[in-house]
Scaffold this motif. Structure first.
Motif, PDB file in Angstrom:
ATOM      1  N   ALA A 188       0.633  -1.547   0.132  1.00 34.99           N
ATOM      2  CA  ALA A 188      -0.019  -0.235   0.091  1.00 34.99           C
ATOM      3  C   ALA A 188       0.992   1.824  -0.097  1.00 34.99           C
ATOM      4  O   ALA A 188       0.215   2.047  -0.521  1.00 34.99           O
ATOM      5  N   ARG A 189       2.107   1.335   0.592  1.00 33.38           N
ATOM      6  CA  ARG A 189       3.032   2.483   0.915  1.00 33.38           C
ATOM      7  C   ARG A 189       3.892   2.522  -0.428  1.00 33.38           C
ATOM      8  O   ARG A 189       4.144   3.586  -1.264  1.00 33.38           O
ATOM      9  N   PHE A 190       3.728   1.357  -1.013  1.00 32.55           N
ATOM     10  CA  PHE A 190       5.185   1.176  -2.616  1.00 32.55           C
ATOM     11  C   PHE A 190       4.107   1.762  -3.334  1.00 32.55           C
ATOM     12  O   PHE A 190       4.987   2.208  -4.703  1.00 32.55           O
ATOM     13  N   GLU A 191       3.307   0.881  -4.202  1.00 27.64           N
ATOM     14  CA  GLU A 191       2.244   0.916  -5.165  1.00 27.64           C
ATOM     15  C   GLU A 191       1.912   2.232  -5.554  1.00 27.64           C
ATOM     16  O   GLU A 191       1.084   2.933  -4.414  1.00 27.64           O
ATOM     17  N   GLY A 192       2.258   2.886  -6.728  1.00 20.71           N
ATOM     18  CA  GLY A 192       1.496   4.552  -6.416  1.00 20.71           C
ATOM     19  C   GLY A 192       2.262   5.032  -6.183  1.00 20.71           C
ATOM     20  O   GLY A 192       1.859   6.439  -6.146  1.00 20.71           O
ATOM     21  N   THR A 193       3.742   5.241  -5.610  1.00 19.07           N
ATOM     22  CA  THR A 193       4.132   6.822  -4.514  1.00 19.07           C
ATOM     23  C   THR A 193       5.445   6.732  -6.027  1.00 19.07           C
ATOM     24  O   THR A 193       5.952   5.793  -6.248  1.00 19.07           O
ATOM     25  N   GLY A 194       5.758   7.675  -5.878  1.00 17.62           N
ATOM     26  CA  GLY A 194       6.869   8.099  -6.544  1.00 17.62           C
ATOM     27  C   GLY A 194       6.985   7.684  -8.284  1.00 17.62           C
ATOM     28  O   GLY A 194       7.934   7.193  -8.602  1.00 17.62           O
ATOM     29  N   VAL A 195       5.353   8.216  -8.397  1.00 16.87           N
ATOM     30  CA  VAL A 195       5.644   7.281  -9.810  1.00 16.87           C
ATOM     31  C   VAL A 195       6.386   8.351 -11.202  1.00 16.87           C
ATOM     32  O   VAL A 195       5.930   9.620 -10.836  1.00 16.87           O
ATOM     33  N   VAL A 196       7.081   7.657 -12.096  1.00 17.55           N
ATOM     34  CA  VAL A 196       7.968   8.568 -12.923  1.00 17.55           C
ATOM     35  C   VAL A 196       7.678   8.454 -14.504  1.00 17.55           C
ATOM     36  O   VAL A 196       7.449   6.313 -14.526  1.00 17.55           O
ATOM     37  N   GLU A 197       6.606   8.872 -15.043  1.00 18.42           N
ATOM     38  CA  GLU A 197       5.970   8.478 -16.485  1.00 18.42           C
ATOM     39  C   GLU A 197       7.312   8.124 -17.704  1.00 18.42           C
ATOM     40  O   GLU A 197       7.862   8.440 -17.486  1.00 18.42           O
ATOM     41  N   GLN A 198       6.425   7.078 -18.563  1.00 22.32           N
ATOM     42  CA  GLN A 198       8.176   6.882 -19.447  1.00 22.32           C
ATOM     43  C   GLN A 198       8.259   7.306 -20.395  1.00 22.32           C
ATOM     44  O   GLN A 198       9.519   7.877 -20.694  1.00 22.32           O
ATOM     45  N   GLU A 199       7.610   8.667 -20.773  1.00 23.31           N
ATOM     46  CA  GLU A 199       7.660  10.011 -21.374  1.00 23.31           C
ATOM     47  C   GLU A 199       8.610  10.162 -21.143  1.00 23.31           C
ATOM     48  O   GLU A 199      10.330  11.190 -21.229  1.00 23.31           O
ATOM     49  N   ASP A 200       8.162  10.687 -19.249  1.00 25.81           N
ATOM     50  CA  ASP A 200       9.974  11.482 -18.738  1.00 25.81           C
ATOM     51  C   ASP A 200      10.931  10.840 -19.001  1.00 25.81           C
ATOM     52  O   ASP A 200      11.312  11.577 -18.710  1.00 25.81           O
ATOM     53  N   CYS A 201      10.830   9.872 -18.815  1.00 28.52           N
ATOM     54  CA  CYS A 201      11.989   8.846 -18.215  1.00 28.52           C
ATOM     55  C   CYS A 201      12.313   9.162 -19.766  1.00 28.52           C
ATOM     56  O   CYS A 201      14.489   8.574 -19.867  1.00 28.52           O
ATOM     57  N   ARG A 202      12.120   8.695 -20.743  1.00 25.61           N
ATOM     58  CA  ARG A 202      12.981   8.766 -21.861  1.00 25.61           C
ATOM     59  C   ARG A 202      13.187  10.182 -21.781  1.00 25.61           C
ATOM     60  O   ARG A 202      14.652  10.686 -22.511  1.00 25.61           O
ATOM     61  N   ALA A 203      13.093  11.344 -22.418  1.00 31.95           N
ATOM     62  CA  ALA A 203      12.800  12.856 -22.127  1.00 31.95           C
ATOM     63  C   ALA A 203      14.124  12.874 -21.433  1.00 31.95           C
ATOM     64  O   ALA A 203      14.993  13.665 -22.121  1.00 31.95           O
ATOM     65  N   LEU A 204      14.061  12.460 -20.296  1.00 32.08           N
ATOM     66  CA  LEU A 204      15.253  12.516 -19.315  1.00 32.08           C
ATOM     67  C   LEU A 204      16.301  11.412 -19.413  1.00 32.08           C
ATOM     68  O   LEU A 204      17.694  12.119 -18.836  1.00 32.08           O
ATOM     69  N   GLY A 205      16.618  10.963 -19.793  1.00 30.68           N
ATOM     70  CA  GLY A 205      17.517  10.110 -20.529  1.00 30.68           C
ATOM     71  C   GLY A 205      17.484   9.303 -19.226  1.00 30.68           C
ATOM     72  O   GLY A 205      18.879   9.242 -19.028  1.00 30.68           O
ATOM     73  N   LEU A 206      16.825   8.538 -18.201  1.00 33.42           N
ATOM     74  CA  LEU A 206      17.561   7.799 -17.077  1.00 33.42           C
ATOM     75  C   LEU A 206      17.971   5.857 -17.564  1.00 33.42           C
ATOM     76  O   LEU A 206      17.698   5.806 -18.851  1.00 33.42           O
TER      77      LEU A 206
END
Length: 509
Positions: free
Chosen positions: A343-361
């Motif tokens: 319940a604490r892990f799921e949905g917490t601190g989400v990074v969208e895939q689009e942002d992930c690609r844009a930032l080059g993670l």
């Protein structure tokens, strides 16, 4: 070979510096933007200004994972200003800030230009912030982004933190408990590593590499050695490559296990927290069994490794590996089977895939967003050319995904190490390395436990380092943490921070 004006090579290869294409800045910029739009990623973007430092040359290394190729190009700036790539390519934002700080050239149009490590310019008389020559900058003193409003509150955390951890400053813009924006200011661990490497390699070079990020000694030492071996045209014996890969995966096991325990501790789930703290030590002790150092210091050396593994030691390693894996499996299952934890892990601190690609993670942070990116598969070197580790991904981009990807990687790293120990090859463990080639450039990529490690070495006419660029995975991923905190509760910061577990000193080179 060239592609769109950039030279092409593979990781662990060297190229004469005369063959690195020199483009006009307009062509250089357009090539990078087109390549990133086509799915490539900026692995390194850095400057160089040899004495008398009248001009600055920019180098770009682009990773093309679809074809396992690296694209390299350069441009020499005619003035101390250039058109920023960042508005069209967010991946470049921190690289451009670093170039401005190091060489005093200003990327015009950069949306938020400010220091990265708060040191003086490498070019006397050229300072991007208008400081006088000899003026010492104060770390952390800069303009922070601010959200205005009567109900907005600003929260400053660090650089001194509770516990024995590295220093870093975090500035939150909040509405009540809701975080609108997080800005991270580092630089407190700056040691001038890249500058100290110029003129090498020498006796100090390897020790500095093993301390770039202390928890990634094997990863950075391997990347450094592969760069040297490329410059020398040296092929590492297969037995040495196997031992390197085992050490690299043990480093991954120790840190991933520690991270699972720390994540459990952040939500108050003490069984997994206490178990994993001890089991992490078991994996560190396996590395010590190979070379005498729990962090793998002195194991990886140019041309191979410094320590062999006799049959009785390999048998002992297998037995202790299986025992440690049984324990971490039990500890991890407690974590996944606890509904309060999920319940604490799921949905917490989400990074969208689009942002992930844009930032080059990179690394687990990218794979947790469903991006199948792993140097061991995309740019294999050493034994990974012949024995692949399946890429572990999840799709939700939250704390759970970053934790679960670690667990998947633990299982696959254990299977990989077991197979390598059981099929251990005969032969030497090290080969004498030939002198480095002068006026060459080499690039090496290694999948450290945090993600892609990139080392770029340039030699001068005496075959000494004229420039050495290191990109730790944390350099790519700190921006991901800022995105993970958007619209979160500020109380979720410790959990989100630990789910990335980035290196301060690896960033502050």
């Amino acid at each position: 070979m060239k592609d769109n004006g950039f030279a092409i090579l593979r990781t662990g290869q060297a190229i004469p510096r005369a063959q690195i294409p020199q483009l006009s800045f307009a062509e250089f910029r357009r090539t990078i933007l087109d390549a990133v739009a086509g799915g490539q990623r900026i692995a390194a973007l850095f400057g160089d200004a040899p004495a008398p430092a009248d001009q600055v040359t920019l180098y770009a290394v682009l990773s093309d994972s679809a074809r396992a190729l690296l694209h390299i190009g350069s441009t020499t700036l005619d003035t101390d200003r250039f058109a920023s790539l960042t508005p069209d390519c967010p991946q470049a934002h921190l690289f451009e800030r670093e170039i401005a700080e190091q060489y005093g050239v200003i990327p015009e149009g950069h949306p938020w230009l400010k220091p990265v490590r708060f040191h003086s310019s490498y070019r006397p008389g050229h300072d991007a912030w208008g400081r006088r020559q000899g003026e010492v900058p104060v770390i952390g003193v800069m303009d922070f982004y601010r959200v205005e409003g009567e109900e907005i509150n600003e929260v400053a955390v660090g650089p001194v933190h509770a516990g024995i951890i590295e220093p870093g400053h975090f500035r939150f813009q909040c509405h009540g408990e809701q975080v609108f924006h997080l800005e991270i200011s580092l630089g407190y661990q700056h040691r001038g590593v890249e500058r100290a490497l110029i003129g090498g390699p020498n006796k100090r070079s390897m020790h500095m590499m093993e301390a770039v990020a202390g928890d990634t000694s094997i990863g950075h030492a391997t990347a450094y050695c592969e760069a040297l071996e490329a410059l020398a045209g040296c092929q590492v014996p297969i037995r040495g490559e196997v031992l390197r890969s085992i050490a690299l995966e043990l480093e991954r096991l120790a840190n991933h296990t520690g991270d699972l325990g720390a994540l459990a501790g952040d939500v108050g789930f003490l069984p997994t927290a206490s178990f994993c703290g001890r089991i992490r030590g078991d994996f560190l002790n396996l590395t010590a069994l190979l070379c005498g150092s729990r962090f793998g210091r002195s194991l990886v050396r140019p041309g191979g490794v410094a320590f062999d593994a006799a049959e009785n030691r390999r048998t002992q390693c297998l037995e202790r590996l299986d025992a440690a894996f049984r324990d971490v499996e039990n500890a991890a299952n407690l974590l996944w089977n606890s509904t309060s934890v999920q319940a604490r892990f799921e949905g917490t601190g989400v990074v969208e895939q689009e942002d992930c690609r844009a930032l080059g993670l990179v690394g687990p942070a990218a794979r947790a967003c469903g991006i199948e990116s792993d140097v061991r598969q995309d740019f294999p070197s050493g034994i990974f050319r012949f024995a692949q580790v399946p890429v572990s991904t999840w799709i939700t981009g939250d704390v759970f995904a970053r934790a679960y990807v670690r667990w998947l990687e633990i299982q696959r790293s254990v299977a990989f190490i077991r197979s390598q120990l059981q099929e251990f090859p005969d032969g030497p463990i090290q080969k004498d390395i030939e002198p480095l080639r002068p006026e060459h450039m080499a690039v090496s990529l290694v999948e450290g436990w945090r993600g892609e490690i990139c080392h770029v070495a340039l030699t001068d006419e005496q075959a000494r380092f004229s420039r050495y660029k290191i990109v730790d995975p944390s350099f790519h991923n700190w921006a991901g943490l800022t995105m993970a905190l958007r619209d979160q509760q500020i109380s979720d910061f410790p959990l989100c921070n630990k789910s990335f577990n980035l290196s301060y000193c690896g960033h502050d080179l």
